[in-house]
Motif scaffolding. Structure first.
Motif, PDB file in Angstrom:
ATOM      1  N   VAL A 153      36.291  40.823  35.679  1.00 27.16           N
ATOM      2  CA  VAL A 153      36.613  41.668  36.889  1.00 27.16           C
ATOM      3  C   VAL A 153      35.418  41.743  38.130  1.00 27.16           C
ATOM      4  O   VAL A 153      35.898  41.426  39.252  1.00 27.16           O
ATOM      5  CB  VAL A 153      36.378  43.105  36.272  1.00 27.16           C
ATOM      6  N   LYS A 156      36.685  38.225  39.940  1.00 30.72           N
ATOM      7  CA  LYS A 156      37.699  38.482  40.691  1.00 30.72           C
ATOM      8  C   LYS A 156      37.580  39.222  41.834  1.00 30.72           C
ATOM      9  O   LYS A 156      38.234  38.601  42.917  1.00 30.72           O
ATOM     10  CB  LYS A 156      38.977  38.873  39.879  1.00 30.72           C
ATOM     11  N   SER A 160      37.858  37.275  45.850  1.00 29.99           N
ATOM     12  CA  SER A 160      38.958  37.817  46.859  1.00 29.99           C
ATOM     13  C   SER A 160      38.409  38.172  47.891  1.00 29.99           C
ATOM     14  O   SER A 160      38.845  37.777  48.987  1.00 29.99           O
ATOM     15  CB  SER A 160      39.512  39.340  45.999  1.00 29.99           C
ATOM     16  N   THR A 345      50.053  30.533  38.521  1.00 27.93           N
ATOM     17  CA  THR A 345      50.249  31.934  38.799  1.00 27.93           C
ATOM     18  C   THR A 345      51.555  32.568  39.191  1.00 27.93           C
ATOM     19  O   THR A 345      51.611  33.520  39.468  1.00 27.93           O
ATOM     20  CB  THR A 345      49.045  31.999  39.920  1.00 27.93           C
ATOM     21  N   GLU A 355      45.427  41.246  45.731  1.00 29.03           N
ATOM     22  CA  GLU A 355      46.237  41.230  44.541  1.00 29.03           C
ATOM     23  C   GLU A 355      46.157  39.998  43.770  1.00 29.03           C
ATOM     24  O   GLU A 355      46.672  39.928  42.620  1.00 29.03           O
ATOM     25  CB  GLU A 355      47.721  41.789  44.946  1.00 29.03           C
ATOM     26  N   SER A 357      44.026  38.368  42.290  1.00 31.76           N
ATOM     27  CA  SER A 357      43.308  38.105  41.129  1.00 31.76           C
ATOM     28  C   SER A 357      44.025  38.695  39.869  1.00 31.76           C
ATOM     29  O   SER A 357      43.539  38.243  38.695  1.00 31.76           O
ATOM     30  CB  SER A 357      41.927  38.732  41.321  1.00 31.76           C
ATOM     31  N   LEU A 358      44.744  39.519  40.060  1.00 32.51           N
ATOM     32  CA  LEU A 358      45.766  40.192  38.920  1.00 32.51           C
ATOM     33  C   LEU A 358      46.511  39.131  38.271  1.00 32.51           C
ATOM     34  O   LEU A 358      46.572  39.425  36.758  1.00 32.51           O
ATOM     35  CB  LEU A 358      46.655  41.161  39.260  1.00 32.51           C
ATOM     36  N   SER A 359      46.876  37.933  38.602  1.00 30.08           N
ATOM     37  CA  SER A 359      47.458  37.051  38.147  1.00 30.08           C
ATOM     38  C   SER A 359      46.616  35.995  37.523  1.00 30.08           C
ATOM     39  O   SER A 359      47.042  35.223  36.340  1.00 30.08           O
ATOM     40  CB  SER A 359      48.381  36.152  39.160  1.00 30.08           C
ATOM     41  N   THR A 361      44.613  36.100  34.589  1.00 34.00           N
ATOM     42  CA  THR A 361      44.414  36.324  33.237  1.00 34.00           C
ATOM     43  C   THR A 361      43.795  35.026  32.298  1.00 34.00           C
ATOM     44  O   THR A 361      43.737  33.792  32.962  1.00 34.00           O
ATOM     45  CB  THR A 361      45.713  36.559  32.618  1.00 34.00           C
TER      46      THR A 361
END
Length: 514
Positions: A153, A156, A160, A345, A355, A357-359, A361
């Motif tokens: 977290v 990321k 960003s 991604t 947004e 960074s949400l991809s 995983t």
């Protein structure tokens, strides 16, 4: 009269330094004579030069040692006033000192003596119980899902923020020093993950944090120079030159870290139940301090913090800087990495940077095999720690047949090894990520005693996966949104001789929004 007195004092000081320098050689003379007699019976490595040759070549030290390694293609010695520096590049020798006969090759007092002002009793400078204690605690922390999730977290969010800052510079066609930005953002990351502190050096709002980082970098350079300066203890005693500056830098470092520890201890005292839930590493060490206040002193915590910092900031920021430099020199590789990131991604249609960074995983990062190979190829040519010394505790014979003596400093060379044709083929000095991929495009690791960027054996780097995850998150975020070119193709890029391999003077790039 004042001028004459000053001149006399300066002359006297120089004479004193010269005499003390000569005195350091006297213990060495009987040793040399004794060793000459021993050499008739034992097979010691050839002598390739002295510490003074290294001192003369200090600005390009690891290349100087690589040149000698190419010439000898085997183990060799560099003479010093007190001990031999024995350099090895054979993976069999490396495995022998790092694993097979691990107990005979420690950090040793000489290394500790040089490093203790900066790293103290931290994991990178000590042996024995203190090393085992820190290793055990760190091993547990790095294996927890809590730390993995929490650090991801943080990485990321900071990736960003960095990407947004660089994108704005690209829009304005501004030159960026990417190494400086990476050093700041990885420092922010390790302080958040390791110590639960928002340092905010990337945003430029922390003057104190910036002063601390500079003091640490300057001290890192100076402790490296100590290995090749036979008069450093005299200079420290007299408090002159670089040693005087280092003393000031250590005070800046200590003041900053002790203030951090005091703040965290106050938090612990105010709400111990909440503190038990903290995700950062320092909070967990402070809980340990509550159980064992005699051994877990503030000084010991200070040492632990600085060792974590050099592991989590200097190594990853330095590697990412060299990685982007390599991508600028090889634009075809840069585009392959960017294409892989976009495919993995599914980001053909760009989303806002915040947004993206949400991809990222764990599953998506695992699919980025070419990115992983490119980062590893960077580490092969530009390892974060280019030279790593171990002290020989008693007389021994290495697998290649050369004898070493008690007190010899045995140094394996990740930087030189990455450039040896007998290890990597005729294209050893060529940046080629494909060498790490099999026919199916899947990454295949090498023998860790051949690719030594993360050490091996009992001291193997505990943060290896941690570092790869951080580097992949930053690299993927930057390359999905930006292309990079060198600002000045004609300007040579060189390294600074210090504990970790960093680019001297920064890496100035031009970024272009995709």
């Amino acid at each position: 009269m004042d001028f004459l007195q000053a001149a006399t004092a300066a002359t006297s000081l120089l004479v004193l330094l010269y005499v003390l320098n000569l005195l350091q050689w006297f213990p060495f003379i009987p040793s040399l004579l004794k060793n000459q007699n021993k050499n008739k019976k034992r097979n010691y490595p050839p002598v390739a030069g002295t510490i003074f040759h290294q001192l003369l070549n200090l600005p390009r030290l690891v290349d100087f040692m690589a040149d000698i390694s190419r010439r000898y293609k085997t183990t060799f010695r560099m003479l010093t006033p007190s001990i031999n520096y024995v350099y090895i590049i054979d993976p069999a020798n490396v495995e022998y000192i790092l694993r097979t006969n691990f107990t005979n090759y420690s950090k040793g007092y000489s290394f500790y003596d040089v490093m203790k002002d900066l790293l103290g009793d931290g994991i990178f400078a000590v042996d024995g119980d203190k090393w085992r204690h820190q290793r055990k605690m760190a091993s547990y922390e790095f294996s927890t899902k809590v730390l993995r999730d929490y650090s991801s977290v943080v990485f990321k969010a900071n990736a960003s923020m960095l990407c947004q800052l660089v994108s704005e510079a690209a829009t304005l066609n501004q030159m960026i020093d990417i190494q400086d930005l990476l050093m700041k953002t990885t420092l922010d990351s390790i302080f958040k993950v390791g110590f639960g502190v928002e340092l905010k050096t990337l945003s430029g709002t922390s003057e104190e944090g910036r002063a601390f980082a500079k003091a640490f970098d300057d001290s890192s350079i100076q402790v490296t120079r100590r290995f090749f300066d036979v008069t450093w203890k005299v200079k420290r005693y007299l408090n002159v030159g670089a040693e005087a500056m280092m003393k000031k830098n250590i005070k800046i470092i200590d003041d900053f870290v002790y203030k951090l520890i005091d703040t965290k201890l106050k938090q612990l005292a105010e709400d111990q139940d909440d503190f038990m839930k903290k995700e950062d590493i320092l909070s967990r060490f402070l809980i340990e301090k509550e159980k064992d206040p005699v051994n877990m002193t503030n000084r010991y915590l200070r040492d632990i913090i600085l060792n974590f910092m050099i592991a989590g900031r200097d190594t990853t920021a330095g590697t990412l800087s060299w990685f982007l430099y390599m991508l600028c020199k090889h634009p075809d590789v840069q585009e392959k990495v960017a294409e892989e990131v976009i495919q993995a991604t599914n980001m053909r249609d760009k989303v806002p940077i915040g947004e993206f960074s949400l991809s990222l995983t764990e599953e998506v990062l695992t699919r980025m095999q070419y990115l992983h190979a490119a980062l590893t190829e960077t580490l092969r040519l530009y390892p974060a720690v280019p030279l790593d010394p171990k002290l020989c505790s008693k007389d021994d014979t290495l697998p290649d047949g050369f004898d070493v003596r008690e007190g010899d400093m045995i140094i394996y060379q990740p930087y030189a090894m990455g450039r040896m044709k007998f290890l990597w083929g005729e294209d050893a000095e060529v940046f080629r990520p494909e060498r790490w991929l099999n026919e199916d495009g899947v990454f295949e690791p090498e023998n860790p005693f051949k690719f030594t960027a993360f050490q091996a054996g009992p001291r193997v780097c505990l943060g290896k996966e941690f570092a790869y995850r951080q580097m992949k998150i930053f690299a993927a975020t930057l390359l999905c949104y930006l292309k990079f070119k060198l600002w000045d193709e004609r300007k040579p890029v060189k390294y600074k001789t210090m504990l970790t391999l960093q680019i001297d003077g920064g890496l100035f790039l031009c970024a272009i929004n995709r």
